[in-house]
Design an enzyme around this catalytic site. Structure first.
Site, PDB file in Angstrom:
ATOM      1  N   GLU B 173       0.912  -1.142   0.096  1.00 54.59           N
ATOM      2  CA  GLU B 173      -0.089   0.024  -0.044  1.00 54.59           C
ATOM      3  C   GLU B 173       0.980   1.211   0.101  1.00 54.59           C
ATOM      4  O   GLU B 173       1.770   1.310   0.894  1.00 54.59           O
ATOM      5  CB  GLU B 173      -0.951  -0.138   1.159  1.00 54.59           C
ATOM      6  N   LYS B 293      -3.925  -0.249  13.879  1.00 51.32           N
ATOM      7  CA  LYS B 293      -4.726   0.752  13.394  1.00 51.32           C
ATOM      8  C   LYS B 293      -6.144   0.292  13.731  1.00 51.32           C
ATOM      9  O   LYS B 293      -6.629  -0.703  13.209  1.00 51.32           O
ATOM     10  CB  LYS B 293      -4.649   0.725  11.881  1.00 51.32           C
ATOM     11  N   GLU B 297     -10.894   4.395   9.147  1.00 51.81           N
ATOM     12  CA  GLU B 297     -11.078   4.127   7.880  1.00 51.81           C
ATOM     13  C   GLU B 297     -11.617   2.751   7.773  1.00 51.81           C
ATOM     14  O   GLU B 297     -11.141   1.791   6.944  1.00 51.81           O
ATOM     15  CB  GLU B 297      -9.716   4.102   7.050  1.00 51.81           C
ATOM     16  N   ASP B 370      -2.767  14.166   7.420  1.00 52.24           N
ATOM     17  CA  ASP B 370      -2.284  12.994   6.682  1.00 52.24           C
ATOM     18  C   ASP B 370      -1.138  13.053   5.563  1.00 52.24           C
ATOM     19  O   ASP B 370      -1.438  13.060   4.566  1.00 52.24           O
ATOM     20  CB  ASP B 370      -3.497  12.106   5.940  1.00 52.24           C
ATOM     21  N   GLU B 398       3.865   9.032  -0.864  1.00 50.63           N
ATOM     22  CA  GLU B 398       2.385   8.650  -1.099  1.00 50.63           C
ATOM     23  C   GLU B 398       1.940  10.384  -1.933  1.00 50.63           C
ATOM     24  O   GLU B 398       1.186  10.189  -2.507  1.00 50.63           O
ATOM     25  CB  GLU B 398       1.630   8.632   0.047  1.00 50.63           C
ATOM     26  N   HIS B 526      -4.031  18.588   0.552  1.00 51.56           N
ATOM     27  CA  HIS B 526      -5.236  17.456   0.179  1.00 51.56           C
ATOM     28  C   HIS B 526      -5.946  17.674  -0.957  1.00 51.56           C
ATOM     29  O   HIS B 526      -7.165  17.473  -1.279  1.00 51.56           O
ATOM     30  CB  HIS B 526      -6.124  17.251   1.571  1.00 51.56           C
TER      31      HIS B 526
END
Lengths: 706, 706
Positions: B173, B293, B297, B370, B398, B526
C-alpha cells in the site's frame, strides 16, 4: 414578469448574435468600427448602380446603421465612386492617369471643389473601382484621416489566385479548418451563403482568381454535371471580379471521355480538350483556365506517353486559347529519381524554357523542395526567362503547425520575393523576375494554396486569417512590408488600440522565425512526421519507402556532422543558382547561416559566426523558439482587455498547444541529434522534459486531409 | 582467436557486473571507496568473533580486497572493536563513560599508546558496537581523517522502527518501488538474499525495529503458518540488532480464533491474545510487539464494542507485557464525523491521556491530517503527557510524487521535530516532547513508513534512498541537520567529489520546499487526485463521497477567497495548540504564511508580507516550483561527469517527469483557482500550457498499491 424576462433574454441573445466575435467576419468587421473616427460623409455619388458603390453602401450601413443619401455634390463631404466615364470623375481625374493604372488600378483622392469636399474613388474598370472601394473602407476601418488622400495603385501581378486543394468529396488535402467550403453534393440546388462571403473577402484584398479543386484532381470535375455546379459558383464570384479556374487530371480524355489514351499528340485527345473547353466557356464565358499537376507523385501526365511537359501544357493551352484561358503548369515534379530532390524541377524545366505557348505559366513553389519552414528560393526563378513563371506559396500551414500554431507568413514570403536571383545582375529579385519587370510576358501571376474551410472562423486559427489576408495584399503589392500588412490586418480584425496593435504585431512578425527555430533552424528541412507532417520525426524510417520521403535523406545526421551537401562536391544543387549566389552558397563561410544545413554537411564542432559550435547553436535555436512561444503567450494574455473573450480564449488555447508542441519539437530534435553529436546540451539551456524513446512512440492519428 | 574474444568478453561482462551501479548497494558501496583515502590500518583486534568485527572485516575486504590481520596491538595503526568487557578497551575507555551511553551507544576514538596508534570502537553492548562500526565505516567512506577522533553517541529514540505497509499478497500500500520484499508465499522454504541486505542497511543507520506488514492488517498474519515465516525473518534480522513487530487486526480473535467477538473486555478474547503472545514468543523470543490501526477508515477496533482506545490497547499490552513486548496504537483515527478532520485525533486521544499501560505508545502522524506536503505538527505532540507518544513519518512519497519526484524529506522532518509545541514553555520542541526529555516514559520511539520494495534500487528513485537513510539518521540523532545528512548520503551513495556534492546537496535541500510550491503552497493541503494521490485534482467531487475525502473540503475556494478557517471563529482547531501558538495561528497577521491557508480562509486580495496579493503569491509560488525543478534538471545534467551512466540516466529521466508534473500541478491549480479568484495570472509568469478542461479529464489508472 416571466414575459419581461423573456424579452430581456431575447435582447441579450440578439446583441450576442450581432456582436458575436467568432471570426466569421474576418477583417471585414464593419459593424464593429469605432463610429467616433468615421469620416463625415454627407452624400454619395458616382456610377449609378455600380457594384462597387453598392458594396460601399452595404459596408457603410453596417458601420452607421444608415445608407448614405445618393445625391449630387453638395455642401459637406461627398463620396464619389466612378469609372473614367463618369462625368464628375472626369472633372477631377485625367483619363491618362487612370489608363496608366489599367482596369484593376484605381485612384483615391480627397479634393476641395469650392467649399465642397470630395473624396473620390476612380478607375478605368469596375474591377478597379471595387478594389478602390475596399481600399477606402480599409482606411476607414483603420481610423485613417481621409483629408489629404493621394493614392494611386495598380497590382503587382495580373493574376492573383487561390489554389484550393479541395477534393470533390468535401475533404481538403492539407486543410486544417474543416471540410471544403465547396459543397458539391448540394450544388447546384443549394447555394451556401459562404460563397458570397468568400467572394467579398477575396475582393477586399485584390484576389481575382480561384482554382476550386485539388491539384491531385479528380477527372469528375470535367463532367457536365460538375461543370454545371462550377457555373453556379462562377456566377456568384463574377460581380466580385473573381474568375474561376479548375485543376484538371491529365488522363481526363481517357477516363471521362472514354478515349483509348490521353496522349497530347493524339488528335482525338486534342479534339476532346477543345470540345471540353467549348463546353466550359458556354457555361462560364469568363472561365480562367486550368491548373495541372502532371507526372508528379503518381499523377498522370504527358511523360506517360513519352511526351514532354511542354507537349502537354501546349495542347491544353491551344484548347483554351480561343477563349482567353490560360494553363498553369506546375513544376512540382517529384517522381522517384536518384537526383537530389531539390534539383529535379530545374533539371526538368530549364531545358524547356521557351517551348511553351504564351498562355502557359509555369507554377513553381517558392522553394526547391516543398513548402518547408525555410528554404532558399527555387533556382527556376530567374532561370526560366522565355516562359511566364509564377510563384506558388502555401497559405495553409501544412509544415507549420496546421491551424494550431500562430505563424504569420508575410515575413517568409517577403524573404522569398526579395531574394536576389542575380539573373540580370544585382537586384534581380524573385518578385521582379516574376511580375513582368525583368521578363515581360503576356501574363504575370502568383498563387497561394488556400487555408480556407467550413470552420466558422474560416481558417481554424484566428491568426491564420492573417495569412490569407497577407497573400492577397502581397499579390496586389509585393512592395508592402510584412509590418504594414500586419498593421492593417490587426486593426481591421481586432482593434485600433495601440496597446493591442503594438505587442500583437511584434508577436506576429517574430512568429515565423520562431517556428523555424523550434522546428528546423539553420537550414534543416523535412524532418516532419510521416505523411501528416505534424510534429517531429527526424528518425523516421519506413522500410521500403522512397529515400526522399524520409527525414534522414534531408538532415543526413551522423557522428561527423549534419546537413545535406549540395555544394559542387556534393549534389551540386548550388550550380543551379546564378553567380555570385552559387559561390556564396557553395562556400561554408559565406553561406548564410539560416541556410547552412540546406547546402552543407557541417561538422558538429563547426564554429558559427557568434563563436558557438554548430551543435551549441542548434541547441540555442531550438530553445530560443520555445522561449519565444512562451513570450507570445504572455503577450496575448496581456492584451486580454482589448479582445472579445471568444477570440481571446480561442487564440490563448492554441498558443498553449503551440507552446507544448515547441517543447516537443525541441526535445525530439535535440535528443535525436544528440545521439550523433554525442555532446551535452549547453547547461544554461532548459533541459528536455521528454525521453527520446517516448517521443519516438508517438503516432498521431492524423490524415492527409480533414 | 574466438576463444580470446570470449575471454575478453567475459572479463568485460564480469567487471560490468561487479561495478554495476544499479543502486542495489544503497549507501554501502564499499567496493567503490577511493582507496587513496583509506586509513592505514595494519591490524584489527577486539571481541573475538563479534558480529560487529565481522561486519567491519567484510566491508574492509570489499574496500581493499583483503581482511585485516587479527592480532594484538602492534606497531602501526590497530583497529580495536570491543565491548566494555574487552581487556584492551578497558585500558582506554572508562566503564562509566560507556554505561552512560547505554547498550546502543558507542565511543570511537583514536589514541596513541606509546608508538602505537589505536582507533577503537567501544560499547556496552553488541548493538552499540555494530552501530559504532558502521559509524566508523561511514567516516572511511566519506574520506574523513581518523587521526583525531573523539566520538561518543547514543540514540535519540529507543525504538527506531520502519513500518512496512506490505500486504501478505505481495502488494505494498502506497508502495512505489515494486512488490514487497517479504516473499511470504516462498517462506519459510525460500529465503531471499534481500532479507540480509535489508538488515545490514538498516543496521548501518541505526534502525532497530521493523513492522513487517500493513497497518490495514490481514488477520492471517497471526496464524501459526505465517508466524513460522515471521520467525525466519526474525532470525535473519536478529544479528543486526533489529526486532520484528507485527501489525495486528483487532478482529483477529473472532476471525482467526473463531471467537464470537473481539471485545477487549471479553475474558475469552483476552485469553486468546495471551495465548497468541505466548505462541509468538516461543518462536521469536525477542519479538517486539504489535502495531494497531483500530477504528479508522473502516478497520475494526474496541469502539465496535462500545470500548475505548485504551481498553483495546491495554488488553494487547497486558498480553505482551510478560515478554517485554509493546503496543504501538495509532492515533490516525479517521471515521465519518462532522468535526474538522484535523481535530479528530486530538478529540479522541487527549481525554485518554494516562489511561494506557506503560508498554503502550500512541503513534501519531506528524501532521493532524495525513502526511501532506506541509502540515503544522499534530497538536497531540506536547498535549499527551502521561502516555508515551511516538511520531510516525512517511518515508514513502504517497503525497510527494511517488518514486518519480526527487524530494529529500529531511528538511520536512526537521521542521516537524523542531516545531515548538510550547507544552512546557518555550523550546518544548516536538523532538523533546517525544524523546523522553520533557516526558520521561518507559519507551521512546519514532516510526517511518518504509519506501522499500523489490526494485533493484530498493526505493524506485535513487534519491528516495536518501529518505530511508535520513529517517534512520534522524531517529538516531534528531539534532543532525538536513545538510549533514545529505552530505553523508551523497558522499557514500555517489561521490566525495565536491563538484558533485555541492550542487546535488543544494538541489536536495531545496527539493521539499520546491515540491510544496508546485503542489500545495501557503498551507494548501489534500488537493490530490482521488484515491491514488498522484497529480492534482482540486476540483475532485465524487458524488456520495465523504466530504473530508474531497479536496474542496480542504481548500474551500470561492469567490471570497481560499483556505480552511480553523480559527476560533471557524473550526477552532487552533485551540488544540498551546499558547502562544494558538494565538499566533489564530491571527491572520501572525500566522506563518507557509501555513496561512491551513488555518485561515483568506480573501484573494489579502496583502502578503512581500506586498503581493494572496492570489499573486499563489501564482508565484506555483511558478517558482516549476522553475526550480528545471534548475534541478540543469544541476543534474551538469554533474554527469561524476556519476555512473546508469544512475545518471535513471535520475535524469525521473527529473524530466517531475518537470512535466510540476507544470501539470501549476496549470491545474492556477487555472482551477482562477475560476474563483477571477484575476489574471501576473503577466511576468510563464503562462499555462494546458486547458483546465483537458486536465480535468485526466484519470490515471493507478492503484493504491503497486
Amino acid at each position: 414578469m416571466r414575459r419581461i424576462f423573456c424579452i430581456i433574454w431575447l435582447c441579450i441573445v440578439s446583441i450576442g448574435v450581432i456582436n458575436a466575435e467568432d471570426g466569421s467576419r474576418l477583417w471585414l468587421r464593419f459593424q464593429s468600427c469605432n463610429t467616433a473616427t468615421l469620416p463625415n460623409f454627407t452624400a454619395i455619388n458616382g456610377n449609378k448602380g455600380s457594384f462597387a458603390l453598392q458594396q460601399f453602401q452595404e459596408a457603410w450601413s453596417l458601420m452607421t446603421g444608415n445608407n448614405l443619401p445618393e445625391r449630387n455634390l453638395s455642401a459637406g463631404h461627398t463620396l464619389l465612386i466612378g469609372t473614367s466615364k463618369n462625368r464628375e470623375i472626369k472633372k477631377v481625374v485625367k483619363a491618362k492617369e487612370l489608363k496608366e493604372l489599367g482596369t484593376e488600378g484605381y485612384i483615391i483622392r480627397t479634393v476641395m471643389q469650392g467649399n465642397k469636399m470630395v473624396t473620390l474613388v476612380a478607375s478605368l474598370g469596375e474591377g478597379g473601382l471595387l478594389y478602390g472601394v475596399y481600399h477606402l473602407l480599409r482606411l476607414i476601418q483603420t481610423g485613417t484621416d481621409l483629408l489629404s488622400l493621394q493614392i494611386s495603385e495598380k497590382p503587382s501581378y495580373d493574376i492573383r489566385i487561390l489554389n484550393h486543394w479541395d477534393n470533390l468529396n468535401g475533404t481538403v488535402e492539407r486543410g486544417y479548418a474543416g471540410y471544403s467550403i465547396w459543397q458539391w453534393d448540394k450544388l447546384p440546388e443549394v447555394i451556401s451563403p459562404r460563397y458570397k462571403e468568400y467572394a467579398r473577402a477575396n475582393a477586399s484584398i485584390g484576389i481575382n482568381g480561384t482554382v476550386l479543386n485539388n491539384v491531385n484532381a479528380s477527372p469528375d470535375i470535367l463532367t457536365t454535371s460538375y461543370l454545371q455546379k462550377v457555373k453556379i459558383i462562377a456566377d456568384i464570384l463574377r460581380p466580385y471580379h473573381i474568375k474561376v479556374y479548375l485543376s484538371v487530371n491529365f488522363s481526363s480524355p481517357k477516363i471521362v471521355g472514354g478515349l483509348s489514351d490521353s496522349d497530347p499528340l493524339n488528335p482525338q485527345v486534342q479534339k476532346w480538350w477543345h470540345e471540353k473547353a467549348t463546353e466550359i466557356y458556354r457555361l462560364i464565358p469568363d472561365f480562367g483556365g486550368f491548373l495541372v499537376k502532371a507526372n508528379s507523385e503518381g499523377q498522370p501526365g504527358p511523360m506517360d506517353y513519352g511526351r514532354t511537359h511542354s507537349d502537354g501544357a501546349n495542347m491544353l493551352a491551344d484548347a483554351l486559347k480561343p477563349y482567353g484561358g490560360i494553363v498553369m503548369w506546375r513544376a512540382f515534379v517529384y517522381n522517384p529519381s536518384p537526383e537530389d530532390r531539390a534539383k529535379q524541377a530545374y533539371l526538368e524545366f530549364k531545358p524547356l524554357d521557351g517551348a511553351f505557348r504564351n498562355n502557359v505559366i509555369i507554377q513553381v513553389k517558392n522553394g526547391p523542395v516543398d513548402f518547408q519552414p525555410r528554404e532558399p528560393f527555387s533556382p527556376l526563378f530567374g532561370a526560366i526567362q522565355q516562359t511566364a513563371i509564377m510563384p506558388e506559396l502555401q497559405i495553409t500551414q501544412e509544415y507549420l503547425g496546421f491551424s494550431n500554431h500562430l505563424v504569420f507568413l508575410a515575413p517568409q514570403w517577403k524573404e522569398f520575393l526579395e531574394s536576389d536571383t542575380h539573373c540580370k545582375g544585382e537586384n534581380s529579385t524573385v518578385a521582379k523576375s516574376t511580375d513582368g519587370t525583368i521578363y515581360p510576358h503576356t501574363h504575370s501571376a502568383i498563387a497561394g494554396v488556400a487555408n480556407i474551410g467550413l470552420d466558422t472562423n474560416w481558417c481554424g486559427h484566428h491568426f491564420a486569417q492573417a495569412n490569407w489576408y497577407a497573400f492577397g495584399r502581397l499579390a496586389w503589392d509585393h512592395t508592402l512590408t510584412a509590418e504594414e500588412i500586419a498593421t492593417e490586418w490587426i486593426r481591421m480584425t481586432f482593434s485600433n488600440e495601440p496597446k493591442f496593435e503594438k505587442p500583437v504585431k511584434e508577436m506576429m512578425l517574430q512568429s515565423w522565425e520562431t517556428a523555424v527555430d523550434y522546428m528546423m533552424p539553420l537550414g534543416l528541412h523535412h524532418i516532419f512526421a510521416w505523411d501528416h507532417h505534424y510534429g517531429p520525426e527526424p528518425w523516421c524510417n519506413i522500410p521500403g519507402a522512397r529515400a526522399d520521403w524520409l527525414p534522414p535523406y534531408y538532415h543526413n545526421a551522423g557522428t561527423d556532422g549534419i546537413g545535406f551537401d549540395r555544394t559542387t562536391t556534393g549534389s551540386d544543387a548550388v550550380s543551379q543558382y546564378y553567380s555570385p549566389l552559387r559561390e556564396q552558397f557553395n562556400n561554408l563561410e559565406s553561406c548564410p547561416e539560416e541556410l547552412l544545413l540546406w547546402f552543407h554537411h557541417v561538422p558538429w564542432n563547426h564554429s558559427m559566426k557568434n563563436g558557438r559550435t554548430l551543435w551549441e547553436e542548434l541547441c540555442y535555436r531550438y530553445d530560443g523558439g520555445v522561449q519565444r512561444v512562451r513570450e507570445f503567450q504572455k503577450i496575448w494574455d496581456r492584451v486580454e482587455p482589448f479582445v472579445d473573450s471568444d477570440r481571446f480564449r480561442h487564440v490563448q488555447s492554441r498558443l498553449r498547444i503551440q507552446s507544448r508542441d515547441a517543447v516537443w519539437w525541441k526535445d525530439a530534435c535535440l535528443l535525436y541529434f544528440q545521439t550523433f553529436s554525442k555532446k551535452p546540451i549547453p547547461y544554461d539551456i532548459e533541459r528536455p522534459v521528454h525521453e527520446l524513446e517516448e517521443l519516438q512512440q508517438i503516432k498521431l492519428e492524423l490524415k492527409h486531409h480533414n
